[in-house]
Design an enzyme around this catalytic site. Structure first.
Site, PDB file in Angstrom:
ATOM      1  N   SER A   1       0.846  -1.190   0.000  1.00 27.43           N
ATOM      2  CA  SER A   1       0.000   0.000   0.000  1.00 27.43           C
ATOM      3  C   SER A   1       0.879   1.237   0.000  1.00 27.43           C
ATOM      4  O   SER A   1       2.111   1.135   0.063  1.00 27.43           O
ATOM      5  CB  SER A   1      -0.907  -0.003   1.227  1.00 27.43           C
ATOM      6  OG  SER A   1      -0.118   0.235   2.375  1.00 27.43           O
ATOM      7  N   LYS A   2       0.212   2.369  -0.038  1.00 29.58           N
ATOM      8  CA  LYS A   2       0.933   3.644  -0.157  1.00 29.58           C
ATOM      9  C   LYS A   2       2.004   3.839   0.902  1.00 29.58           C
ATOM     10  O   LYS A   2       3.009   4.475   0.658  1.00 29.58           O
ATOM     11  CB  LYS A   2      -0.072   4.800  -0.041  1.00 29.58           C
ATOM     12  CG  LYS A   2      -0.554   5.272  -1.385  1.00 29.58           C
ATOM     13  CD  LYS A   2      -1.212   6.624  -1.231  1.00 29.58           C
ATOM     14  CE  LYS A   2      -2.017   6.959  -2.463  1.00 29.58           C
ATOM     15  NZ  LYS A   2      -3.107   7.868  -2.198  1.00 29.58           N
ATOM     16  N   ARG A   3       1.746   3.287   2.092  1.00 26.67           N
ATOM     17  CA  ARG A   3       2.743   3.552   3.138  1.00 26.67           C
ATOM     18  C   ARG A   3       4.075   2.845   2.867  1.00 26.67           C
ATOM     19  O   ARG A   3       5.064   3.105   3.532  1.00 26.67           O
ATOM     20  CB  ARG A   3       2.183   3.235   4.520  1.00 26.67           C
ATOM     21  CG  ARG A   3       1.951   1.797   4.757  1.00 26.67           C
ATOM     22  CD  ARG A   3       1.155   1.554   6.026  1.00 26.67           C
ATOM     23  NE  ARG A   3       0.696   0.193   6.019  1.00 26.67           N
ATOM     24  CZ  ARG A   3       1.455  -0.828   6.382  1.00 26.67           C
ATOM     25  NH1 ARG A   3       2.677  -0.620   6.804  1.00 26.67           N
ATOM     26  NH2 ARG A   3       0.988  -2.058   6.315  1.00 26.67           N
ATOM     27  N   HIS A   4       4.096   1.937   1.881  1.00 25.73           N
ATOM     28  CA  HIS A   4       5.371   1.330   1.502  1.00 25.73           C
ATOM     29  C   HIS A   4       6.108   2.175   0.461  1.00 25.73           C
ATOM     30  O   HIS A   4       7.161   1.785  -0.020  1.00 25.73           O
ATOM     31  CB  HIS A   4       5.141  -0.070   0.914  1.00 25.73           C
ATOM     32  CG  HIS A   4       4.584  -1.047   1.899  1.00 25.73           C
ATOM     33  ND1 HIS A   4       3.311  -1.545   1.812  1.00 25.73           N
ATOM     34  CD2 HIS A   4       5.123  -1.588   3.007  1.00 25.73           C
ATOM     35  CE1 HIS A   4       3.099  -2.373   2.825  1.00 25.73           C
ATOM     36  NE2 HIS A   4       4.172  -2.411   3.554  1.00 25.73           N
ATOM     37  N   GLY A   5       5.533   3.295   0.089  1.00 31.05           N
ATOM     38  CA  GLY A   5       6.162   4.121  -0.947  1.00 31.05           C
ATOM     39  C   GLY A   5       5.273   4.135  -2.171  1.00 31.05           C
ATOM     40  O   GLY A   5       4.063   3.948  -2.067  1.00 31.05           O
TER      41      GLY A   5
END
Ligand code: GLU
Length: 471
Positions: free
Chosen positions: A239-243
């Site tokens: 998801s976005k929190r992984h980049g």
């Protein structure tokens, strides 16, 4: 049989790497078998679908070079067709109106939960003879077989069986008359002649329901391949929190489409210990049934490694085409300056991403704002004044502005001043580039051009003098 595959994204967000991987697998399957690849936009969720998202999907596909032979088809343009099929199912007694109120369904669910049985519709309206009232709102449900099981041989996951008594009567038309996903997807896949449905494994549980609809419509059931999801390095769903997870974000971060394609194909699939695959090789070698069942973890470092490999290997012409986008992002029109192909050629070994390549190439097209502090301290000092002045004089009268002559000119100045070449070239470089690193001084000055070179040397001389005055 002619293979026909499709990619059927819902335009409710950007094209993320998981979707792109599914699209790639469908595309490769079609290309490998000389088949047809169809693009279908599943935009029936009117509240969540947006035109921006449709554009992002089309742009992402085009950047990745995943060309489609048919489409894009839009589900919102096919409502009449869905209605027609629903009418047919109703006429054949394979679907029925359900008038159950929200209250009744909620109560049913609570009762089932209390008895610890799986909540499901109980078929209450199946046998209803009369509507409860002329204007009573209703949905339409599909009559799912009550007994037996559905078995499918998934190309990736192998045989999967579902008991029909696990499934309830699926809603195929909502109260507002709009059709639902599990129904439209089947009508489309039948009408579009899809032979292989390759999609994310979040749809595995929908498949038995869909198979029943194929059968009720007397259509051949396609072959399914459910692609496992992608995880972040921490094992959670990517998801976005992984980049970056959006395909266009990778483009904007300076990745080459072939690097992302190579990376996505290798994610959960291998061919011996080969890491680098051209698209043609993938078309030949890739097999969806050899994709791992287990979810794959995204590895940014490996993607970065592939990207650098592809930058080094690319032809300068190809790099320049892609680099042009990044120059544009910096507000630079590369047609107003040195040939971008020549710039890409001298920068090819010097950047890990195209974004970085654009950043370190901006000076070819426009004057930089400030000198790099360290580089200026080291190279733009009073001792550099004479080399810069002499180089300026010589460069101003150089008959032909070309690499070899520039090199000789700088070497001659160094010799005349009894200095090492670097003592002239490095102040010159900082004067013209603003930083201590650039391609060879000959390429650098040649591409910057005579006028800008002289202007920037003057600026550096003035800079040194001003600093000297300040003490
Ligand atoms: N529209 C669905 C999605 O984006 C895919 C449906 C399918 O591939 O069958 O998840």
């Amino acid at each position: 049989m002619t293979v026909r595959t499709r990619f059927a994204p819902s335009p409710t967000g950007y094209l993320h790497v998981g979707g792109a991987r599914t699209a790639l697998f469908s595309w490769l399957y079609a290309r490998k078998h000389g088949g047809t690849f169809v693009l279908r936009i599943e935009d029936t969720d009117l509240e969540r679908s947006t035109p921006e998202s449709v554009n992002a999907i089309l742009e992402g596909m085009s950047w990745l070079n995943l060309d489609y032979d048919e489409g894009p088809f839009y589900q919102t343009q096919r409502f009449d067709r869905y209605k027609e099929v629903i009418d047919r199912l109703m006429a054949e007694g394979k679907a029925y109106p359900c008038y159950c109120s929200r209250e009744r369904l909620d109560a049913l669910r609570e009762e089932q939960m209390a008895k610890k049985i799986k909540p499901r519709y109980d078929g209450h309206c199946r046998a209803l003879k009369e509507p409860p009232g002329a204007d009573a709102p209703y949905v339409i449900r599909f009559k799912t077989p009550v007994d037996g099981a559905v078995v499918m041989d998934d190309l990736i996951r192998g045989r999967i069986a579902f008991d029909n008594n696990e499934l309830d009567d699926l809603i195929i038309q909502r109260t507002d008359g709009s059709p639902t996903y599990n129904f439209t997807v089947v009508v489309d896949d039948i009408d579009m002649g899809i032979t292989h449905v390759i999609r994310g494994d979040d749809h595995v549980n929908n498949t038995p329901r869909q198979i029943h609809i194929y059968q009720a419509l007397g259509a051949a059931v396609p072959t399914f391949a459910h692609v496992p999801m992608i995880l972040g390095p921490d094992g959670a769903r990517l998801s976005k929190r992984h980049g970056a997870v959006s395909v266009l974000q990778y483009r904007d971060d300076g990745f080459l489409p072939e690097a992302l394609i190579n990376y996505l194909a290798r994610l959960g699939w291998s061919h011996g210990d080969q890491e680098i695959f051209s698209v043609d090789e993938l078309v030949q070698l890739f097999d969806v049934d050899a994709v791992n069942k287990a979810a794959a973890s995204f590895d940014n470092e490996k993607l970065a490694w592939l990207n650098q490999h592809y930058i080094k290997e690319a032809t300068p012409e190809h790099l320049a085409r892609l680099l042009s986008h990044h120059m544009g992002e910096l507000g630079i029109d590369p047609t107003e300056g040195p040939d971008l192909v020549a710039v890409a050629k001298v920068q090819q070994e010097r950047a890990k991403t195209l974004k970085e390549m654009a950043e370190i190439s901006a000076f070819f097209y426009r004057d930089f704002d400030d000198y790099d502090e360290t580089a200026a301290k080291k190279n733009l000092r009073p001792v550099a004044l004479e080399p810069l002045q002499k180089a300026r004089e010589a460069l101003a009268v150089l008959p032909a502005w070309e690499g070899e002559a520039i090199h000789r000119c700088v070497a001659d100045v160094a010799e005349a001043l009894e200095l090492k070449m670097g003592k002239v070239a490095q102040p010159l470089r900082v004067a013209v580039v603003g930083r201590a690193a650039s391609p060879g001084i000959d390429d650098t000055l040649y591409l910057v051009g005579r006028e800008a070179t002289l202007r920037r040397i003057d600026r550096a001389i003035a800079f040194i003098e001003a600093r000297a005055e300040q003490g």
